[in-house]
Motif scaffolding. Structure first.
Motif, PDB file in Angstrom:
ATOM      1  N   ILE A   9       6.682 -10.771   7.513  1.00 51.67           N
ATOM      2  CA  ILE A   9       8.005 -11.322   7.812  1.00 51.67           C
ATOM      3  C   ILE A   9       8.253 -11.158   9.318  1.00 51.67           C
ATOM      4  N   ALA A  31      11.922  -5.738   1.784  1.00 49.53           N
ATOM      5  CA  ALA A  31      12.306  -7.126   2.042  1.00 49.53           C
ATOM      6  C   ALA A  31      12.267  -7.955   0.765  1.00 49.53           C
ATOM      7  N   GLU A  40       5.181 -15.048   1.282  1.00 49.20           N
ATOM      8  CA  GLU A  40       4.816 -14.717   2.647  1.00 49.20           C
ATOM      9  C   GLU A  40       4.618 -13.222   2.879  1.00 49.20           C
ATOM     10  N   LEU A  45      16.302  -9.272  10.458  1.00 44.29           N
ATOM     11  CA  LEU A  45      15.844 -10.183   9.393  1.00 44.29           C
ATOM     12  C   LEU A  45      17.021 -10.919   8.757  1.00 44.29           C
ATOM     13  N   ALA A  86      18.129 -13.750  10.999  1.00 42.46           N
ATOM     14  CA  ALA A  86      17.231 -14.907  10.910  1.00 42.46           C
ATOM     15  C   ALA A  86      17.316 -15.608   9.564  1.00 42.46           C
ATOM     16  N   ALA A 126      13.545 -11.677   0.234  1.00 45.58           N
ATOM     17  CA  ALA A 126      12.578 -12.371   1.076  1.00 45.58           C
ATOM     18  C   ALA A 126      11.614 -13.184   0.217  1.00 45.58           C
ATOM     19  N   ASP A 127      11.001 -14.201   0.814  1.00 46.42           N
ATOM     20  CA  ASP A 127      10.064 -15.069   0.104  1.00 46.42           C
ATOM     21  C   ASP A 127       8.813 -14.278  -0.264  1.00 46.42           C
ATOM     22  N   ASP A 148      16.139 -14.410   6.739  1.00 45.82           N
ATOM     23  CA  ASP A 148      14.969 -14.103   5.914  1.00 45.82           C
ATOM     24  C   ASP A 148      15.324 -13.284   4.684  1.00 45.82           C
ATOM     25  N   SER A 197      12.024 -13.297  14.703  1.00 45.60           N
ATOM     26  CA  SER A 197      12.212 -14.551  15.424  1.00 45.60           C
ATOM     27  C   SER A 197      11.584 -14.476  16.811  1.00 45.60           C
TER      28      SER A 197
END
Length: 514
Positions: free
Chosen positions: A58, A163, A172, A90, A93, A168-169, A95, A61
């Motif tokens: 993660i 995260a 990733e 995070l 951004a 968070a995704d 995320d 930016s």
């Protein structure tokens, strides 16, 4: 969203303050700025955070990131802000989702692992008191943080896992870390597993009795005698006579040790009174506290609710010994430095041990002593009068006779003496509890001459000593406190003339022998 917000805690001494961490992502060239009076270790967080986020899948930016720690006027130090700054960046951004009023306290490794930090216990205590019950720490600090009542603690090993739980995704994230690669913190006990026992001390009936009185009333002690008489053995056995710490006391002591313990160790709740025995070459900062930047606790604070033993007391620096006078009265150390002021509790029992002269042979007849009277006075004169006036029991410890040396089976063990001490402490608590005190050593003079005033016929010998100048007003009160402790050990409601006489002899034995 270009602004993220989280929370952390800044420690100044044992006092913690909630810090609001803001992160803003600008539109300019890549940069990372931390505002809010960060120290060098906190400024280094910028590189740790970028690498940790990158290796966790993660990345931060590529634009300018500004982290602001509020209040800006409060100095911030240490690596415990790493996680809070990262989560705020995070969130800025987009995320992860918002974390609400959760407090984050952890250091980040370059690989994205969460590392333990010092001072987690007082930091979590401050967060809960401020109304922030949800706390995230490194897994190695989770057990320590969970000691705080009312805290909802979550421990994480990696930033990636944190995260993921924050939205968070998962495609990733680097979730392939092996939990076994990071062993949990080693649990350590701050009190030795085997406590020295009183039955190891041969003879020394008067010294053993004096130590029992000191333990029962939390009195300070000076042991004077030749080398090998057993002064150190007696002092080391005093903690074994003291009762276990209550819940509030245990939290106070554990919080202090949390600031001093290595961050790789998992702290346990300290239930036994601590014992500190610094070497006579220790500096003022080592014993009183201090150091560069914000002051850190010294041996006097680490001995809070326990015993501070200064062996070979005249060999310590005079200013170090005199610096103990204030905490002996107030039970607190306030250390002022240019970076700030820190207050640490320091309600300890002071035990001083000293030889009668530089060669140590002046006791008894003193035939073998090679010291002149001037040398003896100069040696013991290193213990200032104001310091000794605050020491309740001043005892001369003689050499062990042949009749007592090597004999076994006749000495009481620590458990037997400790039972009498506990019973005396219960009597004190019943009498002093309504007055907001626990032990006789805490009773102020106004109470001794008020609610606990003794008849003039009982204190006659004490009054005459004060008139002749043998005792100061402070010494008068301290003899009264000793007399109350002797009465508690004897299961008497109030001290009698015999208790007053014994208390006076316990205080003046060493000075009379000198």
């Amino acid at each position: 969203m270009a602004l993220g917000r989280t929370y952390s805690v800044a420690l100044v001494g044992l006092n913690g303050y909630i810090v609001e961490v803001e992160a803003d992502i600008g539109q300019t060239l890549p940069a990372f700025i931390i505002l809010g009076l960060p120290d060098a270790s906190l400024n280094e967080a910028k590189e740790r955070i970028r690498s940790a986020a990158q290796n966790s899948g993660i990345p931060l930016s590529r634009r300018k990131i500004t982290a602001n720690l509020i209040p800006a006027s409060l100095p911030k130090s240490g690596s415990g802000f790493d996680l809070a700054i990262t989560v705020a960046a995070l969130r800025a951004a987009g995320d992860i989702r918002t974390t609400g009023r959760t407090v984050f306290i952890a250091e980040l490794g370059l690989d994205g692992r969460l590392r333990p930090v010092r001072g987690v216990l007082p930091a979590v205590m401050a967060a809960v008191q401020a109304g922030y019950a949800d706390v995230v720490v490194a897994q190695a600090n989770a057990a320590e943080a969970a000691l705080v009542p009312g805290a909802r603690v979550k421990g994480y090993r990696t930033l990636a896992r944190l995260a993921f739980d924050c939205g968070a995704d998962p495609q990733e994230l680097a979730m392939d870390f092996d939990p076994n690669d990071e062993p949990p913190g080693e649990e350590v006990s701050l009190v030795p597993g085997s406590i020295p026992d009183m039955c190891d001390v041969s003879g020394q009936g008067d010294a053993r009795r004096a130590l029992e009185v000191a333990a029962a009333g939390a009195h300070h002690v000076l042991l004077t005698g030749p080398p090998g008489a057993g002064k150190t053995m007696l002092a080391e056995r005093l903690p074994g006579l003291l009762p276990d710490l209550g819940d509030t006391e245990a939290m106070e002591v554990t919080a202090i040790h949390s600031l001093c313990q290595l961050p790789s160790s998992a702290l346990q709740l300290v239930r036994r009174p601590p014992f500190e025995n610094p070497h006579h070459t220790a500096t003022s900062a080592a014993i009183i506290g201090g150091g560069s930047g914000l002051p850190r606790p010294g041996a006097a604070s680490r001995a809070h609710r326990g015993v501070l033993f200064l062996d070979e007391a005249p060999e310590y620096e005079r200013r170090v010994l005199d610096a103990l006078r204030q905490p002996l009265e107030s039970g607190e150390l306030v250390i002022h430095r240019s970076a700030g002021t820190a207050a640490y509790p320091a309600r300890f029992q002071l035990v001083l041990a000293a030889n009668p002269c530089p060669c140590g042979k002046a006791s008894g007849k003193g035939i073998d002593c090679t010291c002149t009277p001037t040398m003896r006075r100069r040696y013991l004169g290193r213990l200032s009068g104001p310091l000794l006036d605050r020491v309740d029991i001043q005892l001369e410890v003689e050499r062990v006779s042949l009749a007592n040396f090597g004999q076994s089976g006749g000495e009481e063990d620590s458990a037997t003496v400790a039972r009498r001490v506990r019973a005396a402490r219960v009597r004190q608590l019943q009498r002093l509890g309504p007055l907001g005190m626990e032990t006789n050593s805490q009773v102020p003079g106004r109470v001794l001459r008020g609610e606990l005033r003794l008849a003039s016929g009982t204190t006659g010998i004490l009054d005459r000593s004060l008139e002749r100048g043998v005792l100061t007003a402070r010494g008068y009160d301290r003899v009264l406190r000793l007399a109350w402790t002797l009465a508690d050990l004897g299961c008497r409601e109030r001290p009698d003339t015999n208790d007053i006489g014994q208390a006076l002899s316990l205080r003046q034995a060493a000075s009379a022998a000198a």
